[in-house]
Motif scaffolding. Structure first.
Motif: not given
Length: 550
Positions: A31, A33, A269-273, A293, A295, A297
């Motif tokens: 993962v 960010k 998995r990108y954009n996954a801080e 995450l 978001d 998740s």
């Protein structure tokens, strides 16, 4: 049942870790960010230019070859079978491709000569290329009486440190004090615990040569006045296997690792801080079970490996009640490496760039020791500066539009513990550096030829890369944060939580973070009872051949 793993961060250490985990039979998700891979090795593409934002120096290409050779179920966790004495006499780096047959399926790696051109403030320079005769000639010309004989002694003693510190101990995970104590007598015998600059000063009277043979630790976040002399091994790592460049930039190597990882079944998995590492209590045991995450998740996993900044991992991703060995007080007391201002610029070519400059250039300022004290000790922005100027288009013109060059220059500065306001200081400082390159004749007429300029400051490291205090290389590699005293790759606080990358053992730099991934993979294999199968099914690797002169 297949075990699952999550790796936080897609830097070179995280990607190497993902490859290792897939080869061990885990189903791994990395993962990230950012919106693409690389972490510190992220790529910026703008105005037709391609800029590597982070590492650009590639050494020890057989480490890369080993990663590209991994297969599912065949993890190759053997320690390298280096010959007792790696020698390189009469072996010069050859032009053409290097890196091995499996590497060449994913990325083309070429040797760079000289390794570095090192400019002094008076305009003289030293070309460091691993050629024994050329090195000795320059020592004779730049040095003071006795320095050539001093170089011979330095060479012999640095070789001994390299053989013990890199060839024999490079993959040793110092997880307990007993392991550390067993090597202390050797380190004392080799005089490897005094500071590197003091070590170099034993052999050279010339200030210039003292700088030449100590500056390299700045490229891994270390102050030559503070790092232990065991880092003299860097000189021999470069001499033995050379300095290399991935055509297309380091980003091409990152893309190759991603491709290989996905071929082995891994998922990106990108954009996954990551907001939190999820920890549960089972009796008195604390166990990592996955991540949450930003978001909201939740991703479950049997193990979690963090390639994020060491301090960020513990301070921000793990709740305090789960931490004893890495409490807030302990983590915050660890000195952090310096930070950087990195300027990315594109300019019109006039055909003269290669006359004075090379692919890798170190441009030293008028002060050395006092500038280092300003950066690491006093934490002030000095009026003078030193820089590493990288012009990859001298090797690979495809990184810029026709008739142009892409370059970046990297300037060590204090981390954000300094309190410096980079919103105010950044632009004037960047313009000052670029004018210096123009007016001092390194890139004459640069300001008139400039077509693109952008830059990052310690704020980028702190807020975008989530590095504590904006450090660029993790905990500072002083003696008190080396070997056993550097953060460990297996968490002492939480079961099934591991760390990889620059912040843990063995340290920063592209070869070290790849070594870190192998170290951590061996710990995971031990913890999950996989080492027996590893040792039973695999033949030891062949010794890695040196490529450079002695």
């Amino acid at each position: 049942m297949t075990r699952t793993a999550i790796v936080i961060g897609s830097g070179i250490g995280g990607l190497a870790m993902g490859l290792r985990l897939q080869s061990l039979g885990f189903d791994t998700t990395i993962v990230e960010k950012l919106d693409g891979p690389g972490g510190r090795a992220y790529v910026r593409q703008v105005d037709g230019f391609t800029f590597d934002m982070g590492p650009t120096v590639i050494t020890v290409p057989h480490f890369i070859e080993e990663l590209f050779s991994l297969e599912r179920g065949k993890p190759n966790l053997h320690l390298p079978d280096f010959p007792p004495e790696v020698r390189g006499e009469d072996k010069r780096i050859k032009s053409g491709l290097s890196g091995g047959p499996n590497t060449s399926k994913y990325v083309q790696i070429v040797p760079i000569l000289p390794f570095y051109r090192i400019y002094f403030d008076d305009g003289t320079f030293f070309d460091y290329d691993g050629d024994p005769e050329n090195t000795r000639r320059q020592v004779r010309e730049l040095g003071e009486p006795g320095d050539l004989e001093g170089y011979e002694r330095f060479h012999a003693d640095a070789r001994a440190i390299f053989q013990r510190g890199f060839l024999e101990l490079g993959y040793t995970h110092f997880g307990d004090l007993a392991t550390m104590l067993r090597v202390v007598p050797d380190l004392l015998r080799l005089d490897a615990v005094r500071t590197l600059f003091s070590f170099a000063s034993k052999y050279f009277k010339s200030p210039k040569l003292r700088q030449v043979f100590s500056f390299e630790t700045l490229l891994v976040g270390g102050n030559p006045l503070s790092v232990p002399a065991i880092y003299a091994m860097i000189h021999f790592v470069e001499k033995t296997w050379g300095i290399h460049f991935a055509l297309g930039g380091t980003g091409a190597l990152v893309r190759g690792f991603v491709q290989k990882f996905e071929e082995l079944g891994g998922k990106m998995r990108y954009n996954a801080e990551v907001k939190k590492i999820n920890v549960v209590r089972e009796g008195r045991k604390k166990i990592a079970k996955g991540i949450t995450l930003a978001d909201g998740s939740v991703l479950h996993a049997d193990i979690v490996v963090s390639n994020a900044d060491y301090a960020h991992t513990y301070l921000k991703l793990i709740e305090p009640q789960y931490r004893f060995w890495h409490s807030d007080v302990i983590v915050k007391k660890r000195p952090q490496s310096m930070s950087l201002v990195v300027i990315y610029f594109g300019f019109k070519a006039d055909g003269t760039e290669g006359q004075k400059l090379r692919h890798h250039n170190i441009i030293l300022g008028p002060r050395y020791e006092e500038l280092l004290r300003d950066i690491f000790g006093r934490k002030v922005l000095a009026k003078d500066f030193s820089q590493y100027l990288h012009i990859p288009t001298l090797t690979d013109p495809s990184l810029a539009p026709p008739g142009h060059h892409a370059a970046y220059t990297l300037i060590p500065v204090p981390h954000n513990g300094s309190g410096l306001d980079w919103d105010l200081l950044g632009e004037p400082f960047v313009n000052k550096v670029l004018r210096f390159l123009d007016e001092r004749g390194y890139l004459p007429g640069l300001m008139a030829r400039l077509v693109h300029k952008s830059f990052i400051t310690p704020d980028y490291f702190e807020h975008t890369l989530n590095s504590y205090l904006g450090n660029a290389f993790g905990p500072e590699p002083i003696l008190a944060q080396s070997a056993y005293f550097r953060p460990h790759n297996r968490s002492e606080d939480i079961a099934n939580l591991y760390l990889v990358g620059a912040g843990v053992q063995p340290g920063a730099g592209t070869p070290s973070v790849m070594m870190s991934a192998k170290m951590t993979a061996r710990l995971i294999a031990e913890d999950f009872g996989l080492m027996g199968e590893v040792e039973k099914n695999l033949e030891p690797p062949k010794p890695a051949e040196p490529v450079a002169g002695d």
